[in-house]
Design a protein around this motif. Sequence first.
Motif, PDB file in Angstrom:
ATOM      1  N   GLY A  48       9.733  -2.887  -0.121  1.00  0.00           N
ATOM      2  CA  GLY A  48      10.114  -2.827   1.431  1.00  0.00           C
ATOM      3  C   GLY A  48      10.259  -4.258   1.794  1.00  0.00           C
ATOM      4  N   ILE A  49      11.075  -4.720   2.915  1.00  0.00           N
ATOM      5  CA  ILE A  49      11.164  -5.520   3.686  1.00  0.00           C
ATOM      6  C   ILE A  49       9.976  -5.815   4.655  1.00  0.00           C
ATOM      7  N   LEU A  50       9.168  -6.585   4.610  1.00  0.00           N
ATOM      8  CA  LEU A  50       8.064  -6.979   5.693  1.00  0.00           C
ATOM      9  C   LEU A  50       8.405  -8.317   6.286  1.00  0.00           C
ATOM     10  N   ILE A  51       7.857  -7.987   7.525  1.00  0.00           N
ATOM     11  CA  ILE A  51       8.046  -9.186   8.505  1.00  0.00           C
ATOM     12  C   ILE A  51       6.408  -9.565   8.776  1.00  0.00           C
ATOM     13  N   ASN A  52       6.088 -10.746   8.620  1.00  0.00           N
ATOM     14  CA  ASN A  52       4.762 -11.057   8.857  1.00  0.00           C
ATOM     15  C   ASN A  52       3.659 -10.078   8.300  1.00  0.00           C
ATOM     16  N   GLY A  53       4.255  -9.596   7.085  1.00  0.00           N
ATOM     17  CA  GLY A  53       3.316  -8.217   6.430  1.00  0.00           C
ATOM     18  C   GLY A  53       3.387  -6.876   6.732  1.00  0.00           C
ATOM     19  N   GLN A  54       4.194  -6.998   7.901  1.00  0.00           N
ATOM     20  CA  GLN A  54       4.317  -5.553   8.453  1.00  0.00           C
ATOM     21  C   GLN A  54       5.464  -4.934   8.204  1.00  0.00           C
ATOM     22  N   PHE A  55       5.456  -3.712   8.087  1.00  0.00           N
ATOM     23  CA  PHE A  55       6.629  -2.510   8.156  1.00  0.00           C
ATOM     24  C   PHE A  55       6.299  -1.130   9.042  1.00  0.00           C
ATOM     25  N   PRO A  56       7.194  -1.038  10.055  1.00  0.00           N
ATOM     26  CA  PRO A  56       8.195  -1.958  10.423  1.00  0.00           C
ATOM     27  C   PRO A  56       7.848  -3.255  10.986  1.00  0.00           C
ATOM     28  N   GLY A  57       8.546  -3.983  11.458  1.00  0.00           N
ATOM     29  CA  GLY A  57       8.243  -5.646  12.004  1.00  0.00           C
ATOM     30  C   GLY A  57       7.880  -5.346  13.223  1.00  0.00           C
ATOM     31  N   PRO A  58       7.070  -6.537  13.726  1.00  0.00           N
ATOM     32  CA  PRO A  58       6.611  -6.844  15.070  1.00  0.00           C
ATOM     33  C   PRO A  58       7.561  -6.422  16.232  1.00  0.00           C
ATOM     34  N   TRP A  78       8.381 -15.841  12.117  1.00  0.00           N
ATOM     35  CA  TRP A  78       8.368 -14.724  11.034  1.00  0.00           C
ATOM     36  C   TRP A  78       8.504 -15.276   9.791  1.00  0.00           C
ATOM     37  N   ASN A  79       7.834 -14.497   8.768  1.00  0.00           N
ATOM     38  CA  ASN A  79       8.118 -14.763   7.451  1.00  0.00           C
ATOM     39  C   ASN A  79       8.492 -13.473   6.696  1.00  0.00           C
ATOM     40  N   VAL A  80       9.507 -13.364   6.045  1.00  0.00           N
ATOM     41  CA  VAL A  80      10.246 -12.284   5.452  1.00  0.00           C
ATOM     42  C   VAL A  80       9.881 -12.147   4.140  1.00  0.00           C
ATOM     43  N   THR A  81       9.455 -11.044   3.715  1.00  0.00           N
ATOM     44  CA  THR A  81       8.817 -10.868   2.376  1.00  0.00           C
ATOM     45  C   THR A  81       9.173  -9.821   1.673  1.00  0.00           C
ATOM     46  N   TYR A  82       9.172  -9.426   0.464  1.00  0.00           N
ATOM     47  CA  TYR A  82       9.235  -8.103  -0.114  1.00  0.00           C
ATOM     48  C   TYR A  82       7.522  -7.753  -0.082  1.00  0.00           C
TER      49      TYR A  82
END
Length: 563
Positions: free
Chosen positions: A52-62, A36-40
């Motif tokens: 928002g906080i994205l995980i692999n570019g997703q909101f919500p995360g996978p 997982w890559n955590v980004t804004y």
Amino acid sequence: MSISLGDGAKRAIFSFFFACLVAVANAEDPYRFFTWNVTYGDIYPLGVPQQGILINGQFPGPDIHSVTNDNLIVNVYNSLPEPFLISWNGVQQRRNSWEDGVYGTNCPIPPGKNFTYVMQVKDQIGSFFYFPSLAFHKAAGGFGGIRILSRPLIPVPFPEPAGDVTVLIGDWYKANHTTLKRILDGGHKISFPDGILINGRGPNGVAFTVEQGKTYRFRISNVGLQNSLNFRIQGHKLKLVEVEGTHTLQTTYSSLDVHLGQSYSVLVTADQPAQDYYIAVSTRFTTKILTGTAILRYSNSAGPVKGPPPGGPTTQIDWSLDQARSIRTNLTASGPRPNPQGSYHYGLINTTRTIILANSAGPINRKQRYAVNSVSFVPADTPLKLADHFKIGGVFRLGSISDKPTGGGMYLDTSVMAADFRAFIEIVFQNKENIVQSWHFDGYSFFVVGMDGGQWTPASRKQYNLRDGVARCTIQVYPRSWTAIYVALDNVGMWNLRSEFWARQYLGQQFYMRVYSPVESIRDEYPIPMNALTGFKRLSSLREIYSNPNNCIGRLLFCETQG
């Protein structure tokens, strides 16, 4: 002060740790790897731009999909400009509080670095979720669903559904999480939320497609910040089948109250005329009612939703209390193992200790704070689990929170309660405030034995359910009411017991329970991970450990590990 290790040494350390883990794990239990890559990133859930906080570019995360006893290897890269941690709501981390992902047990992942969580969903099934536990990151996203399926040979007490869907519901603010955090840090309360999200989307922003005549499993988790929510589907019934890892009596409801931090599984049969239907989620016990909507869409739908979303209960406490009491364990169903869930007769075991926890709110040093038994928790500068393991003095003291309400004024402390490994205890949550409370206990599933209005007394035990109370990890306490649970303290570690009302948790309504075995054997608890983040802020603590000639592993670990 830090020790720098070369890349080869770091790889060797991690390989050694990984090999040790494999040795203690069952060789037949598979591994599932996640990176997982955590980004804004910019998000627009309520129609305005937010960070928002994205995980692999997703909101919500996978979602995390797993099976009982799977080993989960989650490599988290923190690409945020500040420290970050992820916690796993409901994953018990058996013998392994090192991986719990809260600040009391883990150093944060530094900006630009990574950390690999290595954990096993040992003897668990069910529906859970993960979330960011530091700062006020939960108000920005970074959460996602966790499902733990039964092993293929273990019978499940209902036919396999045609589909299995994660539904993350929660209240939401239009303000960035940094703004909300600044308000709380300034000693003020945050306002009422602005809306309700369903899987990260605002009104009618998400649709679930079903085929007429088929049955689907909806895993519903309240990942919000402040409010209990009611979930319902226009024209359809909800058959409850699982609560946070426990198969339940299959009771049918028209709507379901899901309190903060809680997770439920319901079966929904697409048995209505083929069209679109509202999925409605609304706040409970609030003067102002917020409602969020999604769409249940039949694959052969003849048209869009019609009329207003279905109404639900609003401020009725008795309705919710009656529903909560009706949620019970299915004693004939198997759990993660092939024996019936009801074979553990918790009602026949004598408790050895009663702990009464009372929540409170008020100012300390002219700033808004929240407390448990008068103690408003303040994090130490060294994670408590690390301080305990390396015997660092001055970080916390056992007994810094009482077993019973003190009746005195609120004060600040790093509250840690001592508890004995394998004790069987009773915990009573006493709520004298006029809002619903929601409590979560990391590392454990507990039996809900009773809840009622008013003040708990020993005579209240006469109404306990000592036969089929549901086992779960998050429980609500109604206004001016109490809830009682039984807990078998069979998991050594430093465990967070907290409010799921996130502003209250952030401002002190939490503490840690140190479940301790004097044997200090790897039979009871895994060794500290070799990739543990141990960049202590207390220089004196670092010197204290590094100067100890008997602590060779300690010397090796006190580095700014890169993962």
